[in-house]
Enzyme design. Structure first.
Site, PDB file in Angstrom:
ATOM      1  N   ASP A 158       0.859  -1.167   0.000  1.00  0.00           N
ATOM      2  CA  ASP A 158       0.000   0.000   0.000  1.00  0.00           C
ATOM      3  C   ASP A 158       0.910   1.237   0.000  1.00  0.00           C
ATOM      4  OD1 ASP A 158      -2.217   1.555   0.033  1.00  0.00           O
ATOM      5  OD2 ASP A 158      -2.884   1.010   2.043  1.00  0.00           O
ATOM      6  N   ASP A 167      -3.811   7.203  -4.125  1.00  0.00           N
ATOM      7  CA  ASP A 167      -5.143   7.639  -4.548  1.00  0.00           C
ATOM      8  C   ASP A 167      -5.806   8.389  -3.403  1.00  0.00           C
ATOM      9  OD1 ASP A 167      -5.188   5.163  -3.116  1.00  0.00           O
ATOM     10  OD2 ASP A 167      -7.314   4.994  -3.607  1.00  0.00           O
ATOM     11  N   ALA A 218     -12.054   2.708  -0.190  1.00  0.00           N
ATOM     12  CA  ALA A 218     -12.856   3.475   0.777  1.00  0.00           C
ATOM     13  C   ALA A 218     -14.195   2.831   1.112  1.00  0.00           C
ATOM     14  CB  ALA A 218     -13.056   4.914   0.279  1.00  0.00           C
ATOM     15  N   CYS A 232     -15.228 -24.250  16.612  1.00  0.00           N
ATOM     16  CA  CYS A 232     -14.227 -24.319  15.559  1.00  0.00           C
ATOM     17  C   CYS A 232     -13.312 -25.501  15.853  1.00  0.00           C
ATOM     18  CB  CYS A 232     -13.428 -23.014  15.546  1.00  0.00           C
ATOM     19  SG  CYS A 232     -12.001 -23.030  14.452  1.00  0.00           S
ATOM     20  N   CYS A 275     -10.042 -25.706  14.541  1.00  0.00           N
ATOM     21  CA  CYS A 275      -8.658 -25.412  14.169  1.00  0.00           C
ATOM     22  C   CYS A 275      -7.718 -25.847  15.300  1.00  0.00           C
ATOM     23  CB  CYS A 275      -8.480 -23.930  13.822  1.00  0.00           C
ATOM     24  SG  CYS A 275      -8.309 -22.844  15.247  1.00  0.00           S
ATOM     25  N   CYS A 315      -8.300 -24.087  18.603  1.00  0.00           N
ATOM     26  CA  CYS A 315      -9.558 -24.368  19.301  1.00  0.00           C
ATOM     27  C   CYS A 315      -9.667 -25.816  19.774  1.00  0.00           C
ATOM     28  CB  CYS A 315     -10.732 -24.004  18.399  1.00  0.00           C
ATOM     29  SG  CYS A 315     -10.726 -22.250  17.990  1.00  0.00           S
TER      30      CYS A 315
HETATM   31 ZN   LIG Z   1     -10.400 -22.044  15.792  1.00  0.00          ZN
END
Ligand SMILES: [Zn+2]
Length: 491
Positions: free
Chosen positions: A93, A128, A196, A279, A281, A284
């Site tokens: 950026d 911009d 934006a 979750c 993952c 978790c």
């Molecule tokens: Zn998780």
């Protein structure tokens, strides 16, 4: 065709694409998530993003690096890839965000583009003007002119193999966004951020966000890769992809973790409020909520950020699979139920059904009617358009269910909500093989009645009889007066 982007598969406005990033010597499959890396503090290291999360691309801020003596020297000496230790593609950026926050910055587009090239950025960004929503039209138009001047500076700059993005601004004025899209598309720049939109998402204005993206897309060509700049919440990815967004960047995973917030595809939860972790993952499954809460601050932040990223990348994979399977809109319908403002976003998406229809495949695996919004999907719009091209006999019976053929008519077609009438020979073709609930709803009946009206409008000489299963009077009002009605449930 734009050389750097190739669309492989589509569903509604969504697509799976390949973005070729020559300077990184790599291709990035889209839709893609670009985790945001703050060069001053990495909650999750870029190396870990690549190795553990499969990140193919990330985004960092060249303006922050430029403004910090130590970072700048190191970036110039080692290059961005070594500085961050990231093997994939790196987008940078330019300081536009800082410009919008603080009113001024101390680099020009030409300077920051040259700097991005020097430090080895793969996709650079000009400075911009991110015009916020709801400003006066005069200001939006004047800002846009400045942004367009900067894109021309970027086009003229010597950027070598580095891709350069062309942000599309225009505030909340659809015609300005469309014009901005057309101008950006006319440059030889490579990636198209819709800019934006963060204030819209912070205020849950998903309806306005969709209108802004739809307008930008009308100006941009179908082969333009579109980046929804600053959009990092997985809850809205499916919606944005369905409108045609290809790239997302997430600072959310780290910012939310810092505030003890836990991302889910149904919204954000405070860690303090969670008794269970919905979750599977690695974070978790290894911790209970109490264990997470008991961790030291830095460790808890890192664990939450990792969970947030897992959820975010999983949603991107789920969306890609949905595009392959052809049930992206079914996924959008599910996500739309997470929050009333998301439902507004989905309903707004369907306002653009004719625009989506152009990229929607003619045939897919399944059409599941899962909400009354399904009656407004692009497939229904397309069927109604197709009705205008079908040849019809002099007298035609349109009938629901299994009503027997009659010698009274030249032919008998089926009528199925939400599509309306079609020749029996098409019964086995998409989308008329749709799975619809046995308890049909008003929206599906209305769409079917509109289909009848559409058929009659293009064939005024045909005598049409509609045999329906107890359609309400208000639905039948949509059917032209010339159509004879038979209520199959009347006996
Ligand atoms: Zn998780």
């Amino acid at each position: 065709m734009r050389e750097s982007f190739e669309v492989r598969d589509t569903d509604a406005g969504g697509r799976i694409g390949e973005l070729t990033v020559p300077r990184a010597g790599t291709t990035v499959e889209t839709p893609a998530l670009l985790p945001v890396i703050n060069p001053n503090l990495d909650t999750i290291s870029p190396r870990r993003l690549a190795d553990e999360f499969g990140a193919e691309i990330l985004i960092t801020n060249s303006y922050i690096i430029h403004g910090d003596d130590t970072l700048r020297e190191r970036a110039l000496e080692e290059g961005l890839h070594d500085l961050l230790d990231f093997p994939g593609a790196i987008m940078t950026d330019s300081g536009s965000f800082q410009l919008s926050e603080y009113g001024e910055i101390d680099v020009t587009t030409a300077e920051i583009l040259a700097f991005q090239r020097e430090i080895g950025s793969d996709i650079a960004t000009p400075v911009d003007i991110p015009t916020p929503p709801d400003v006066s039209r005069e200001r939006a138009a004047a800002d846009l002119e400045t942004t367009q001047d900067r894109l021309e500076v970027a086009e003229a700059a010597d950027t070598g193999e580095m891709l350069v993005s062309a942000p599309v601004q225009g505030s909340t004025y659809p015609d300005l966004r469309e014009r901005a899209g057309r101008h950006a598309d006319g440059t030889d720049l490579d990636v198209f951020p819709v800019g934006a939109v963060v204030p819209l998402m912070n205020d849950y204005r998903y309806d306005d966000m969709i209108d802004v993206v739809a307008a930008a897309k009308r100006g941009l060509g179908a082969d333009a890769p579109v980046h929804l700049f600053g959009a990092g919440h997985p809850m809205m990815f499916a919606l944005a992809v369905a409108m045609g967004c290809d790239l997302f960047d997430s600072a959310a995973y780290a910012l939310y973790a810092r505030d003890d917030r836990y991302l889910t595809v149904r919204g954000t939860r405070a860690l303090d409020d969670l008794e269970y972790l919905p979750c599977s993952c690695a974070v978790c499954t290894a911790h209970s909520p109490d264990e997470l809460r008991a961790l030291p601050d830095a460790e808890r932040e890192s664990e939450l950020a990792a969970h947030n990223l897992h959820v975010t990348f999983a949603e991107i994979r789920r969306i890609k699979q949905a595009i392959r399977t052809g049930d992206l809109l079914e996924l959008v319908e599910q996500r739309a139920r997470a929050h009333p403002t998301m439902l507004d976003g989905y309903r707004t998406l369907l306002d653009h059904a004719a625009q989506l229809e152009r990229s929607d495949p003619v045939s897919k695996g399944s059409f599941f009617y899962t909400s009354h919004e399904s009656a407004r999907r692009p497939e229904v719009v397309r069927h109604h358009q197709r009705l205008e091209r079908l040849s019809v006999p002099d007298s035609l019976l349109l009938t629901e269910g299994t009503a027997p053929r009659s010698d009274e008519f030249d032919d008998s077609w089926r009528v199925e909500p939400p599509f309306g009438p079609f020749p029996r020979a098409l019964s086995k073709s998409y989308p008329l093989t749709a799975e619809v609930p046995a308890r049909t709803d008003r929206a599906a009946l209305e769409a079917a009645a509109d289909g009848v009206a559409s058929l009659v409008a293009t064939n005024p000489e045909t005598t049409v009889t509609l045999a329906h299963e107890g359609w309400p009077a208000a639905v039948l009002e949509r059917v032209p007066d010339a159509v004879a009605l038979v209520d199959l449930t009347a006996n």
